[in-house]
Every structure is written in structure tokens, then in C-alpha cells.
Write a protein that holds these residues in place. Sequence first.
Motif, PDB file in Angstrom:
ATOM      1  N   UNK A   1      22.998 -15.008  -5.309  1.00 39.48           N
ATOM      2  CA  UNK A   1      22.292 -15.761  -6.351  1.00 39.48           C
ATOM      3  C   UNK A   1      22.166 -17.224  -5.969  1.00 39.48           C
ATOM      4  N   UNK A   2      23.119 -17.691  -5.159  1.00 32.38           N
ATOM      5  CA  UNK A   2      23.109 -19.062  -4.654  1.00 32.38           C
ATOM      6  C   UNK A   2      23.786 -19.070  -3.302  1.00 32.38           C
ATOM      7  N   UNK A   3      23.152 -19.696  -2.322  1.00 33.20           N
ATOM      8  CA  UNK A   3      23.765 -19.775  -1.006  1.00 33.20           C
ATOM      9  C   UNK A   3      24.931 -20.756  -1.016  1.00 33.20           C
ATOM     10  N   UNK A   4      26.095 -20.293  -0.597  1.00 33.54           N
ATOM     11  CA  UNK A   4      27.291 -21.157  -0.562  1.00 33.54           C
ATOM     12  C   UNK A   4      27.891 -21.160   0.840  1.00 33.54           C
ATOM     13  N   UNK A   5      27.045 -21.084   1.834  1.00 34.78           N
ATOM     14  CA  UNK A   5      27.409 -21.164   3.247  1.00 34.78           C
ATOM     15  C   UNK A   5      27.962 -19.830   3.760  1.00 34.78           C
ATOM     16  N   UNK A   6      28.373 -19.843   5.033  1.00 38.00           N
ATOM     17  CA  UNK A   6      28.624 -18.582   5.729  1.00 38.00           C
ATOM     18  C   UNK A   6      29.921 -17.892   5.326  1.00 38.00           C
ATOM     19  N   UNK A   7      30.896 -18.627   4.781  1.00 31.66           N
ATOM     20  CA  UNK A   7      32.139 -17.967   4.386  1.00 31.66           C
ATOM     21  C   UNK A   7      31.871 -16.970   3.263  1.00 31.66           C
TER      22      UNK A   7
ATOM     23  N   UNK B   1      38.318 -17.374  -2.733  1.00 31.42           N
ATOM     24  CA  UNK B   1      37.086 -16.783  -2.221  1.00 31.42           C
ATOM     25  C   UNK B   1      37.241 -15.279  -2.055  1.00 31.42           C
ATOM     26  N   UNK B   2      38.404 -14.838  -1.578  1.00 34.51           N
ATOM     27  CA  UNK B   2      38.658 -13.408  -1.433  1.00 34.51           C
ATOM     28  C   UNK B   2      38.567 -12.705  -2.784  1.00 34.51           C
ATOM     29  N   UNK B   3      39.248 -13.250  -3.788  1.00 32.15           N
ATOM     30  CA  UNK B   3      39.273 -12.606  -5.109  1.00 32.15           C
ATOM     31  C   UNK B   3      37.881 -12.591  -5.739  1.00 32.15           C
ATOM     32  N   UNK B   4      37.142 -13.700  -5.595  1.00 36.66           N
ATOM     33  CA  UNK B   4      35.815 -13.788  -6.213  1.00 36.66           C
ATOM     34  C   UNK B   4      34.847 -12.790  -5.587  1.00 36.66           C
ATOM     35  N   UNK B   5      34.838 -12.700  -4.267  1.00 38.29           N
ATOM     36  CA  UNK B   5      33.899 -11.789  -3.609  1.00 38.29           C
ATOM     37  C   UNK B   5      34.317 -10.334  -3.799  1.00 38.29           C
ATOM     38  N   UNK B   6      35.616 -10.082  -3.871  1.00 41.11           N
ATOM     39  CA  UNK B   6      36.078  -8.719  -4.124  1.00 41.11           C
ATOM     40  C   UNK B   6      35.614  -8.256  -5.506  1.00 41.11           C
TER      41      UNK B   6
ATOM     42  N   UNK C   1      27.902  -9.106  -8.605  1.00 41.26           N
ATOM     43  CA  UNK C   1      27.987  -9.763  -9.903  1.00 41.26           C
ATOM     44  C   UNK C   1      28.023 -11.277  -9.690  1.00 41.26           C
ATOM     45  N   UNK C   2      27.222 -12.003 -10.434  1.00 39.70           N
ATOM     46  CA  UNK C   2      27.102 -13.451 -10.202  1.00 39.70           C
ATOM     47  C   UNK C   2      28.240 -14.254 -10.814  1.00 39.70           C
ATOM     48  N   UNK C   3      28.813 -13.749 -11.920  1.00 42.50           N
ATOM     49  CA  UNK C   3      29.856 -14.506 -12.603  1.00 42.50           C
ATOM     50  C   UNK C   3      31.033 -14.879 -11.727  1.00 42.50           C
ATOM     51  N   UNK C   4      31.637 -13.920 -11.014  1.00 40.54           N
ATOM     52  CA  UNK C   4      32.808 -14.264 -10.191  1.00 40.54           C
ATOM     53  C   UNK C   4      32.511 -15.262  -9.075  1.00 40.54           C
TER      54      UNK C   4
END
Length: 501
Positions: A88-94, A234-239, A255-258
Motif C-alpha cells: 500500500x506504501x513503499x517503505x524500502x527493501x526491508x 518489522x517481523x511481527x508487522x509483516x507476519x 493487510x495494510x493496518x499492521x
Amino acid sequence: MIIPVILAGGTGTRLWPLSTRDCPKQFLPLLDPERSLLQQTLLRAQDLLQRLGQPVGEPIIVCHEAQRFLAAEQCRALNIRAQIVLEDEGRNTAQALALAAQHLAHHSQHLAHNSQQPREHREQTLMLAMPADQMLSDNAVLAQAIASLQAQVSQGAAGIFGIEPEYAATGFGYLRKDANGQVVEFREKPDAHTAAQWLAANTRQQAGWLWNSGIFFWQVQAFLQRLSEYQPALFAATQEAMAQAQQDLDFIRPATGPLQQCPHLPVDIALLEPLSAIAQAVVAAPLVNSGWNDIGNWQVLSELGELGEADAQGNIVHNSAAAHGRFEHSRNNYLHSSSGRDIALLGVQDLLVVDTADALLIAHKDQAQQVGSLAPAVNAGKTEPRLVYRPWGSYEVLHPGDGYKIKRLRVKAGGRLSLQRHRFRAEHWVVVRGEATVIRERAGVRTSEVLHANESTFIALGDIHSLENNGDILLEMIEVQSGDYLAEDDIERLQDAYGRK
């Protein structure tokens, strides 16, 4: 098993005005008139897997949701089926790599219930992350480098590929490896003095500084383990985002919220820098004579010889502009034009001239790195670009007038516009080429008519209507809009084959 992960979420602002928010550089045919940078990367990934004796499965593409139909259409044109993960928004490569890794891990767990393969084999999924905006002339060099690192990567090391510096570049990140190939230091873009020192150090020793190519090789479970250790948020949010992901046509929507609180970090800073302090945690292989180049700005693009042959004074006209550039008493200039205008340069040198339907850029070559600072302000101030891509094809605004607008519509074979109506405008359609099926609904009665070249129809204000190309060739039409309000948000979609609201 090696899965290519194509990173296609960049904005490409340093190649403005050709690269725009609506169509960034990776979706443009900058090096090949027939294929975009993304398409070239997809074909490169297929070739690499074949060279390595790997099964050629579906690659993963990570891109912004605004470019989802561009990515899908360019895959379709190559007859490549890909898994397209949308940001939904680019936040770089990580974040991009984390989403891809979480998807691969979830997919592997889902398949494990029906798999007869040993667990250790299933967990050896390796991801090869490749930016979608690079050039590589010799794919065999990269294939050999991948093979040289595969054993270490399979054991959990992060693999990266370096480029031997040709000059003291300030636009690239650097890595330093020892004689055993272990990466012991990462540094972001240095100043000119520091870059020159590193280049001089390379002449005194075999092991030394390399440009960071941005191509990464990682075992999926090892990547996620490192992510949970060094970037737990970052791990928890992307998971969580991938656990709640929705399948939308051919797209995977996390999901965009996390993701809202995810940091904007390149994977180099998020993981590789801290890991380089651990013995054998990051390993590197150089790509020697591979023809690698990062298509980062107009200066880089202007130096690629295949784009146009320089005249006796060093002036280059990009091949797409061959009929529109003239030089008098000028030298070392680069001209790229997609507007069709006749452009003449007189008594100037070292200029970049980029002319599009939307904007004209004139810059000195030594300012190429700063072009990106112009793009956000310009894009934010424009209500509508002239060339806009849609899942059914594209349209181009030929002339915006007071109370009217003239467009050229291109509808691909099998494409269809949504069933829609307008509150403020009427439309007159004229077929130029191909066959148009016009659907119209009045008083609850739906009708259909077929129009051919030189035939037209009128869509009255408030008419429910749609348009389909049921033929085998591209449909081209001229649309004349008239009304008091002609912006694109005057569309009420009642039904859409592409799931748009």
C-alpha cells in the motif's frame, strides 16, 4: 529450490519526467524498445534458474498497488505467471523482502501437509532478490556467482553480490569483503573523498571494497530468523500482514493496518550492517565483467552506448527520438524525447534534455543525481498525467480544453472498461482502429452495438455504459468529453471485471 523475488516498488524519481508516479522506470522500455526493465529482469531470472538446473517456477513480484495492472500485463505479455505481492506504501527493501519471505514461509507451511518431501528439504527454499531496474549483460557471471555461494546460503548465511568499482562513485552503497569472501563492513553512499580512498585501497590489496549491487541471496527461514532478532517490529508487522492477506484476482494484498508503523529501511541497514559483525554471517561474490549497471539517473542512462550512437561532438539522441533532435555548435549533450516535438540545441554542452508530453527537463549532467528533488513537487501539483495506464489498456489526454477534453483510448484485446456512468459529462466515441462493443443501459434495458473504424456513438449524460474489445487486435478510439466537470473521479463504477471500486 530458488525462488526469484523481483523488487519493483521503486518510484524512479531521478529519471523524471519519463519515470512518473503512475509509471515508474521499471515498467518502461528504457534499454529495449520491446521490453521494460521489469520484463528484462523476469527473463533474466528464468535464464538464471535454467543455468543453475533449478525448476522454473512462479517468481514473486513486490510492487505498489497502483502499478498492479502494469505488472500483471507485462507478465502476461511474456507468458509468465507470477505471484504479485502489493504494497500500500513503499517503505524500502526491508519491508518488501520481509513480505516476500513471509509469503514464502506461509506457502511452504501450507504445502507441507500434502508434501512427501523431507522437512529439511522443504525448509531449504532460497530467495534470490533482484531489483527490477538494473542491467546485466552477461547472465552467466551471475549464475556462477550464485552457485559459488549456494552452500553457505543454504546453511543460513546472507549472500550478496558486489561489483568491482570502476570509479569513485558516490551514488552506490559499498561493502568490504576479506580474502575468504566474508563481508566485514557495509557503508552507505560515501562522499567523493571517501570513495576515492576506498578505490585507492583496492589497488593495494586484492580483497577490498565493492559496490553493493542490491542483489541478495538468502534462505527464507534464516532471513526471517534474523529479521525477528534485529527488527522484531518489522517481523511481527509483516507476519501479521501476510497472515491476514487477501487474494484479489492475481494479486496478494497484505493487510495494510499492521504495516502502518513499519520503518522505512533498506535491508542493508536493517540486517546486513549488524550481521557483518558476525563471522561468516554475510558472504559476497564479485560479478566480474558482467555488464552490471544500476539505471539510477539520466547520466547513467546517457552513458549506455546501445541507446544511441554519439555524433562527432559527443551528442547522443536516444533511439526513440532519432527524428527529432538537432545539434549546432553543441557537444556532449543527451536528448531523450517522447513528445514528438522537433528539438534543436544551439551552442550548449553537457546538458540532459528530456521531453515528454507532461514535462520538459533541462539539466546539467553533473546535476543528474538531484533530478529526483524536482519530481515530488511536480507530481503533487498535477491533477492528471497525460498518459495513464489502466488494466484494460491506456488512455492519453490529447487536449484539455475549457468544458471539453480529447483523449485517445487504447483497449487491448479482451479488455473491457467498467460498467459506469457520469454525473457531469457526456462522451462521444469515434473508432479509429479495431472493433468496439458498446454496452448501454437505459430504463433497465441493456443493449449492445458493434462499431468499426470511422463509426461513432454518443454517450449521453447519465447513461450507464461500458466498452469491450472482443476482437484480436488493439482497439484505438478518440473520446471527446464535454461538460462542466471532467476530472477522473466523475466515474460511478457499477460493475468491474478487475475488482476496482
